[in-house]
Scaffold this motif. Structure first.
Motif, mmCIF file in Angstrom:
data_model
loop_
_atom_site.group_PDB
_atom_site.id
_atom_site.type_symbol
_atom_site.label_atom_id
_atom_site.label_comp_id
_atom_site.label_asym_id
_atom_site.label_seq_id
_atom_site.Cartn_x
_atom_site.Cartn_y
_atom_site.Cartn_z
ATOM 1 N N CYS A 59 10.608 2.389 -7.239
ATOM 2 C CA CYS A 59 9.474 2.488 -8.057
ATOM 3 C C CYS A 59 8.925 4.302 -7.195
ATOM 4 C CB CYS A 59 7.571 1.628 -7.719
ATOM 5 S SG CYS A 59 8.301 0.739 -8.801
ATOM 6 N N ILE A 60 8.737 4.835 -7.928
ATOM 7 C CA ILE A 60 8.312 6.713 -7.664
ATOM 8 C C ILE A 60 6.910 7.261 -8.203
ATOM 9 C CG2 ILE A 60 8.900 9.213 -6.351
ATOM 10 C CD1 ILE A 60 11.769 7.569 -8.154
ATOM 11 N N GLU A 61 6.372 7.366 -6.965
ATOM 12 C CA GLU A 61 4.641 8.202 -6.922
ATOM 13 C C GLU A 61 4.446 9.276 -6.759
ATOM 14 O OE1 GLU A 61 0.946 6.002 -5.892
ATOM 15 O OE2 GLU A 61 2.220 4.334 -5.505
ATOM 16 N N TRP A 62 3.836 9.854 -8.011
ATOM 17 C CA TRP A 62 4.390 11.391 -7.606
ATOM 18 C C TRP A 62 5.440 12.585 -7.881
ATOM 19 C CZ3 TRP A 62 -0.333 14.186 -8.638
ATOM 20 C CH2 TRP A 62 -1.269 13.138 -8.257
ATOM 21 N N PRO A 63 6.584 11.756 -8.903
ATOM 22 C CA PRO A 63 7.667 12.084 -9.144
ATOM 23 C C PRO A 63 8.611 13.546 -9.369
ATOM 24 C CG PRO A 63 6.792 10.944 -11.006
ATOM 25 C CD PRO A 63 6.220 10.413 -9.881
ATOM 26 N N ASP A 64 6.770 13.933 -9.889
ATOM 27 C CA ASP A 64 7.483 15.639 -10.016
ATOM 28 C C ASP A 64 7.995 16.754 -9.248
ATOM 29 O OD1 ASP A 64 5.166 14.503 -9.898
ATOM 30 O OD2 ASP A 64 3.955 15.535 -11.389
ATOM 31 N N LEU A 95 7.930 8.398 3.252
ATOM 32 C CA LEU A 95 7.898 8.516 2.592
ATOM 33 C C LEU A 95 7.957 7.153 1.360
ATOM 34 C CD1 LEU A 95 9.246 12.193 2.254
ATOM 35 C CD2 LEU A 95 6.229 10.885 1.849
ATOM 36 N N VAL A 96 9.057 6.340 2.266
ATOM 37 C CA VAL A 96 9.469 5.578 1.277
ATOM 38 C C VAL A 96 8.654 3.519 2.105
ATOM 39 C CG1 VAL A 96 11.612 4.190 0.453
ATOM 40 C CG2 VAL A 96 11.462 7.469 1.326
ATOM 41 N N ARG A 116 2.981 13.891 -0.536
ATOM 42 C CA ARG A 116 2.419 14.557 1.506
ATOM 43 C C ARG A 116 4.209 14.755 1.428
ATOM 44 N NH1 ARG A 116 -1.741 11.751 4.049
ATOM 45 N NH2 ARG A 116 -2.915 10.616 3.047
ATOM 46 N N LEU A 117 5.552 15.084 0.366
ATOM 47 C CA LEU A 117 5.911 15.699 0.503
ATOM 48 C C LEU A 117 6.052 16.934 -0.019
ATOM 49 C CD1 LEU A 117 9.215 14.438 0.819
ATOM 50 C CD2 LEU A 117 9.678 15.453 -1.885
ATOM 51 N N GLU A 118 6.522 17.487 1.687
ATOM 52 C CA GLU A 118 7.049 19.538 1.430
ATOM 53 C C GLU A 118 8.173 19.339 1.723
ATOM 54 O OE1 GLU A 118 4.716 21.133 3.338
ATOM 55 O OE2 GLU A 118 3.861 19.388 4.046
ATOM 56 N N ALA A 169 0.748 -1.172 0.162
ATOM 57 C CA ALA A 169 -0.179 -0.283 -0.230
ATOM 58 C C ALA A 169 0.989 0.918 -0.109
ATOM 59 C CB ALA A 169 -0.836 -0.224 1.530
ATOM 60 N N SER A 170 -0.083 2.331 -0.193
ATOM 61 C CA SER A 170 1.238 3.548 -0.740
ATOM 62 C C SER A 170 1.369 3.911 1.037
ATOM 63 C CB SER A 170 0.512 4.444 -1.024
ATOM 64 O OG SER A 170 0.356 5.089 -2.493
#
Ligand SMILES: Nc1ncnc2c1ncn2[C@@H]1O[C@H](COP(=O)(O)OP(=O)(O)OP(=O)(O)O)[C@@H](O)[C@H]1O
Ligand SMILES: [Mg+2]
Length: 155
Positions: free
Chosen positions: A104-109, A65-66, A82-84, A59-60
C-alpha cells in the motif's frame, strides 16, 4: 478502468472498506493511495491491516519509509511523503512490489514510474470522504465483483 465509487461517511467506514478490500485483493497487489494530506490514506491502510488480521497499530512510517507486517500475505505500508528524489533508487521498492505481499503506497506520485498492474484508490472530500477505485491492468478486474459479493456490501 473505474471499478467503483463509494461514500465513506466517517473514519470507521474507511476502515471497514479497507477490511473488505483486504479479503478480495489478489496476492502481490500494489495499491496506490491518492489523496491530499489528511484524505484518509493511512486510515484505509489500517482497515486493510485489520482485514489481514494484523493487530499491531498501523501508523504512517516516519523514520523509515516502509513498515512491514508479517501477515499472510505480508503487508508493506509505504509512505513516500518524505522521500527525497535522490533516495528513490536506494529504497529498493521493487523488492516489495515483486512478491506475494500487499503493498500500500501513500504519495505514489513520488515514484518515477507507478507500479503496473495496480489498484488506484483516490480519496476526496472534506466532510466524510469519497473513494474511487481504478484498476490499471487486468489483475484487478475481479475486485469489483468480489467487492459486491462480500458480506454487508449494502449496495
Ligand atoms: N471517511 C472519513 N470521514 C471523515 N474523516 C475521515 C475519514 N477517513 C479518515 N478520516 C480522518 O481524516 C484524518 C486524516 O486521516 P489519515 O491520517 O488517514 O490521512 P492521510 O491521507 O494518511 O494523511 P497524510 O497525507 O498526512 O498521510 C484522520 O483524523 C482520520 O480519522
Ligand atoms: Mg498518511
Amino acid at each position: 478502468m473505474v471499478l467503483l465509487e463509494i461514500t465513506l461517511p466517517d473514519p470507521e467506514a474507511t476502515r471497514s472498506f479497507g477490511e473488505r478490500l483486504a479479503a478480495i485483493l489478489p496476492p502481490g497487489a500494489a495499491i496506490c493511495l491518492f489523496g491530499e494530506m489528511g484524505a484518509g490514506k493511512t486510515t484505509l491502510v489500517q482497515g486493510i491491516a485489520r482485514g489481514l488480521g494484523i493487530r499491531e497499530p498501523v501508523a504512517s512510517p516516519t523514520f523509515t519509509l516502509v513498515h512491514e507486517y508479517q501477515s499472510t500475505p505480508p503487508l508493506y505500508h509505504i509512505d513516500l511523503y518524505r522521500l527525497e528524489e535522490a533516495e528513490l533508487d536506494d529504497l529498493g521498492l521493487d523488492e516489495y512490489l515483486e512478491n506475494e505481499g500487499i503493498a500500500c503506497i501513500e504519495w505514489p506520485d513520488k515514484m518515477a514510474v507507478l507500479p503496473s498492474p495496480r489498484l488506484e484508490i483516490h480519496l476526496t472530500g472534506e466532510d466524510g470522504r469519497q473513494a474511487r477505485l481504478e484498476a490499471v491492468g487486468e489483475a484487478f478486474e475481479g475486485v469489483r465483483k468480489g467487492f459486491m459479493k462480500s458480506a454487508g456490501s449494502g449496495d
